[in-house]
Design a protein around this motif. Structure first.
Motif, PDB file in Angstrom:
ATOM      1  N   TYR A  22       0.833  -1.206   0.000  1.00  0.00           N
ATOM      2  CA  TYR A  22       0.000   0.000   0.000  1.00  0.00           C
ATOM      3  C   TYR A  22       0.865   1.251   0.000  1.00  0.00           C
ATOM      4  O   TYR A  22       1.906   1.309   0.656  1.00  0.00           O
ATOM      5  N   VAL A  23       0.401   2.260  -0.737  1.00  0.00           N
ATOM      6  CA  VAL A  23       1.064   3.569  -0.745  1.00  0.00           C
ATOM      7  C   VAL A  23      -0.001   4.641  -0.548  1.00  0.00           C
ATOM      8  O   VAL A  23      -1.070   4.592  -1.153  1.00  0.00           O
ATOM      9  N   ASN A  24       0.290   5.601   0.306  1.00  0.00           N
ATOM     10  CA  ASN A  24      -0.598   6.746   0.482  1.00  0.00           C
ATOM     11  C   ASN A  24       0.123   7.991  -0.015  1.00  0.00           C
ATOM     12  O   ASN A  24       1.178   8.355   0.503  1.00  0.00           O
ATOM     13  N   ASP A  25      -0.436   8.623  -1.022  1.00  0.00           N
ATOM     14  CA  ASP A  25       0.115   9.876  -1.519  1.00  0.00           C
ATOM     15  C   ASP A  25      -0.980  10.935  -1.582  1.00  0.00           C
ATOM     16  O   ASP A  25      -0.924  11.866  -2.378  1.00  0.00           O
ATOM     17  N   ALA A  26      -1.992  10.761  -0.716  1.00  0.00           N
ATOM     18  CA  ALA A  26      -3.124  11.681  -0.668  1.00  0.00           C
ATOM     19  C   ALA A  26      -3.002  12.562   0.566  1.00  0.00           C
ATOM     20  O   ALA A  26      -3.702  12.363   1.558  1.00  0.00           O
ATOM     21  N   PHE A  27      -2.099  13.521   0.522  1.00  0.00           N
ATOM     22  CA  PHE A  27      -1.845  14.353   1.693  1.00  0.00           C
ATOM     23  C   PHE A  27      -3.109  15.062   2.171  1.00  0.00           C
ATOM     24  O   PHE A  27      -3.348  15.189   3.368  1.00  0.00           O
ATOM     25  N   GLY A  28      -3.936  15.495   1.224  1.00  0.00           N
ATOM     26  CA  GLY A  28      -5.132  16.253   1.575  1.00  0.00           C
ATOM     27  C   GLY A  28      -6.182  15.462   2.327  1.00  0.00           C
ATOM     28  O   GLY A  28      -7.075  16.041   2.955  1.00  0.00           O
ATOM     29  N   THR A  29      -6.108  14.138   2.279  1.00  0.00           N
ATOM     30  CA  THR A  29      -7.097  13.312   2.974  1.00  0.00           C
ATOM     31  C   THR A  29      -6.457  12.370   3.995  1.00  0.00           C
ATOM     32  O   THR A  29      -7.159  11.607   4.655  1.00  0.00           O
ATOM     33  N   ALA A  30      -5.152  12.421   4.129  1.00  0.00           N
ATOM     34  CA  ALA A  30      -4.448  11.474   4.997  1.00  0.00           C
ATOM     35  C   ALA A  30      -4.788  11.648   6.463  1.00  0.00           C
ATOM     36  O   ALA A  30      -4.604  10.723   7.260  1.00  0.00           O
ATOM     37  N   HIS A  31      -5.294  12.823   6.844  1.00  0.00           N
ATOM     38  CA  HIS A  31      -5.642  13.055   8.250  1.00  0.00           C
ATOM     39  C   HIS A  31      -6.955  12.389   8.636  1.00  0.00           C
ATOM     40  O   HIS A  31      -7.295  12.307   9.821  1.00  0.00           O
ATOM     41  N   ARG A  32      -7.695  11.905   7.654  1.00  0.00           N
ATOM     42  CA  ARG A  32      -8.986  11.289   7.933  1.00  0.00           C
ATOM     43  C   ARG A  32      -8.829   9.773   8.072  1.00  0.00           C
ATOM     44  O   ARG A  32      -8.218   9.126   7.223  1.00  0.00           O
ATOM     45  N   ALA A  33      -9.410   9.236   9.124  1.00  0.00           N
ATOM     46  CA  ALA A  33      -9.356   7.788   9.332  1.00  0.00           C
ATOM     47  C   ALA A  33     -10.479   7.129   8.539  1.00  0.00           C
ATOM     48  O   ALA A  33     -11.498   6.703   9.088  1.00  0.00           O
ATOM     49  N   HIS A  34     -10.298   7.080   7.224  1.00  0.00           N
ATOM     50  CA  HIS A  34     -11.262   6.451   6.326  1.00  0.00           C
ATOM     51  C   HIS A  34     -10.780   5.057   5.951  1.00  0.00           C
ATOM     52  O   HIS A  34      -9.634   4.677   6.218  1.00  0.00           O
ATOM     53  N   ALA A  35     -11.654   4.305   5.315  1.00  0.00           N
ATOM     54  CA  ALA A  35     -11.300   2.925   4.962  1.00  0.00           C
ATOM     55  C   ALA A  35     -10.110   2.862   4.018  1.00  0.00           C
ATOM     56  O   ALA A  35      -9.240   2.000   4.150  1.00  0.00           O
ATOM     57  N   SER A  36     -10.042   3.775   3.058  1.00  0.00           N
ATOM     58  CA  SER A  36      -8.963   3.735   2.063  1.00  0.00           C
ATOM     59  C   SER A  36      -7.679   4.398   2.529  1.00  0.00           C
ATOM     60  O   SER A  36      -6.654   4.308   1.860  1.00  0.00           O
ATOM     61  N   THR A  37      -7.716   5.072   3.676  1.00  0.00           N
ATOM     62  CA  THR A  37      -6.510   5.720   4.206  1.00  0.00           C
ATOM     63  C   THR A  37      -5.985   5.058   5.468  1.00  0.00           C
ATOM     64  O   THR A  37      -4.807   5.197   5.795  1.00  0.00           O
ATOM     65  N   GLU A  38      -6.852   4.332   6.191  1.00  0.00           N
ATOM     66  CA  GLU A  38      -6.429   3.730   7.447  1.00  0.00           C
ATOM     67  C   GLU A  38      -6.853   2.263   7.570  1.00  0.00           C
ATOM     68  O   GLU A  38      -6.031   1.378   7.792  1.00  0.00           O
ATOM     69  N   GLY A  39      -8.133   1.999   7.398  1.00  0.00           N
ATOM     70  CA  GLY A  39      -8.642   0.654   7.618  1.00  0.00           C
ATOM     71  C   GLY A  39      -8.080  -0.401   6.694  1.00  0.00           C
ATOM     72  O   GLY A  39      -7.822  -1.537   7.102  1.00  0.00           O
ATOM     73  N   VAL A  40      -7.855  -0.045   5.436  1.00  0.00           N
ATOM     74  CA  VAL A  40      -7.416  -1.020   4.434  1.00  0.00           C
ATOM     75  C   VAL A  40      -6.041  -1.605   4.745  1.00  0.00           C
ATOM     76  O   VAL A  40      -5.748  -2.761   4.402  1.00  0.00           O
ATOM     77  N   VAL A  41      -5.194  -0.821   5.414  1.00  0.00           N
ATOM     78  CA  VAL A  41      -3.823  -1.262   5.682  1.00  0.00           C
ATOM     79  C   VAL A  41      -3.801  -2.525   6.540  1.00  0.00           C
ATOM     80  O   VAL A  41      -2.902  -3.358   6.407  1.00  0.00           O
ATOM     81  N   LYS A  42      -4.793  -2.683   7.394  1.00  0.00           N
ATOM     82  CA  LYS A  42      -4.861  -3.849   8.269  1.00  0.00           C
ATOM     83  C   LYS A  42      -5.046  -5.149   7.484  1.00  0.00           C
ATOM     84  O   LYS A  42      -4.761  -6.232   7.986  1.00  0.00           O
ATOM     85  N   HIS A  43      -5.536  -5.026   6.256  1.00  0.00           N
ATOM     86  CA  HIS A  43      -5.878  -6.208   5.465  1.00  0.00           C
ATOM     87  C   HIS A  43      -4.911  -6.463   4.312  1.00  0.00           C
ATOM     88  O   HIS A  43      -5.178  -7.282   3.441  1.00  0.00           O
ATOM     89  N   ILE A  44      -3.807  -5.733   4.288  1.00  0.00           N
ATOM     90  CA  ILE A  44      -2.783  -5.930   3.254  1.00  0.00           C
ATOM     91  C   ILE A  44      -1.527  -6.463   3.934  1.00  0.00           C
ATOM     92  O   ILE A  44      -0.985  -5.825   4.843  1.00  0.00           O
ATOM     93  N   ALA A  45      -1.084  -7.615   3.494  1.00  0.00           N
ATOM     94  CA  ALA A  45       0.029  -8.294   4.168  1.00  0.00           C
ATOM     95  C   ALA A  45       1.352  -7.553   4.035  1.00  0.00           C
ATOM     96  O   ALA A  45       2.179  -7.560   4.944  1.00  0.00           O
ATOM     97  N   GLY A  46       1.564  -6.914   2.906  1.00  0.00           N
ATOM     98  CA  GLY A  46       2.831  -6.246   2.651  1.00  0.00           C
ATOM     99  C   GLY A  46       2.935  -4.891   3.333  1.00  0.00           C
ATOM    100  O   GLY A  46       2.006  -4.435   4.006  1.00  0.00           O
ATOM    101  N   PRO A  47       4.067  -4.211   3.162  1.00  0.00           N
ATOM    102  CA  PRO A  47       4.303  -2.927   3.829  1.00  0.00           C
ATOM    103  C   PRO A  47       3.488  -1.787   3.244  1.00  0.00           C
ATOM    104  O   PRO A  47       2.975  -1.861   2.127  1.00  0.00           O
TER     105      PRO A  47
END
Length: 258
Positions: free
Chosen positions: A181-206
């Motif tokens: 997973y990569v996050n390059d959405a600075f404008g939305t990174a402060h929000r604990a949304h599924a695509s910015t926070e929750g999804v990381v729990k379900h991806i095995a890689g870094p």
């Protein structure tokens, strides 16, 4: 004055509430361990990876003809996208447009209008999927060649995105087949949304930050850690609840906060 004292009391209550809850977001050692793109490439063979990347492609559109009136946000993510493509990664893009109700497809908030310009900037044909989870996503991502780009439909068409529902976050990870997973959405990174926070729990890689995210963080760190004095912070926006933790973090660092 009495008015000032009341204001101070309101602020202190707000700060205490901010300590208890920041839109459901919590810090952790994993989040604090910042990994960039080069570090990701050292940990993972990107030529064999499928990268789910969260971008902020929420561009403005012309009211006259519906065309993109400012493509700054598209251009800003090109360096990150080109790096991943150059390493042979298949890249699945998750983003949002506007503020849909979260009750299904709304044409005016579709990512469709950005596909052409995004393809032009990346120098590749971006594959657009008509959903962000489900069988259509599985079919499109399973057949992705190395270095290709797939753009998912607006993740905010589902309420599970903004509410950070675990079932939606899991579907986003599993249906795209993401291995990192990569996050390059600075404008939305402060929000604990599924695509910015929750999804990381379900991806095995870094998980890693993209170039845009790194650049913004470096600017902020430099301005806060070694500023020219006096330092004044100017905060704006209608949602006071999201500003309280920012104000709290700046109280000991700024001379003035407006």
């Amino acid at each position: 004055s009495a008015g000032l004292k009341v204001g101070e009391m309101v602020m202190m209550r707000g700060l205490r509430a901010g300590r208890q809850s920041v839109r459901g977001f919590r810090s952790s050692a994993a989040r604090r361990a910042k990994l960039g793109l080069e570090g990701l490439a050292q940990k993972v063979d990107l030529s064999k990876a499928r990268v789910l990347i969260r971008l902020d492609l929420n561009v403005p559109f012309s009211k006259e003809d519906g065309s993109i009136s400012d493509d700054t946000r598209l251009r800003a993510v090109v360096p990150t996208m080109n790096f991943l493509k150059s390493k042979g990664a298949s890249v699945v893009v998750a983003t949002h447009i506007g503020r849909p109700k979260g009750e299904g497809f709304e044409e005016k908030y579709s990512v469709g209008p950005i596909v052409g310009k995004f393809s032009e900037l990346l120098g590749t044909d971006v594959i657009k999927v008509d959903d962000c989870v489900g069988d259509a996503v599985k079919k499109a991502t399973d057949s992705m060649p190395q270095g290709s780009v797939c753009l998912l439909e607006n993740v905010r068409f589902y309420k599970g995105e903004t509410k950070n529902k675990d079932d939606f976050a899991k579907a986003l990870a599993t249906d795209t087949g993401a291995t990192c997973y990569v996050n390059d959405a600075f404008g939305t990174a402060h929000r604990a949304h599924a695509s910015t926070e929750g999804v990381v729990k379900h991806i095995a890689g870094p998980a890693a930050a993209g170039y845009l995210m790194e650049k913004e963080l470096k600017y902020i760190k430099g301005a806060i850690d070694d500023p020219d004095r006096p330092l004044t912070a100017i905060l704006g926006g209608a949602k006071v609840s999201t500003k309280i933790p920012v104000i709290e973090s700046m109280l000991d660092k700024c001379d003035t906060i407006l």
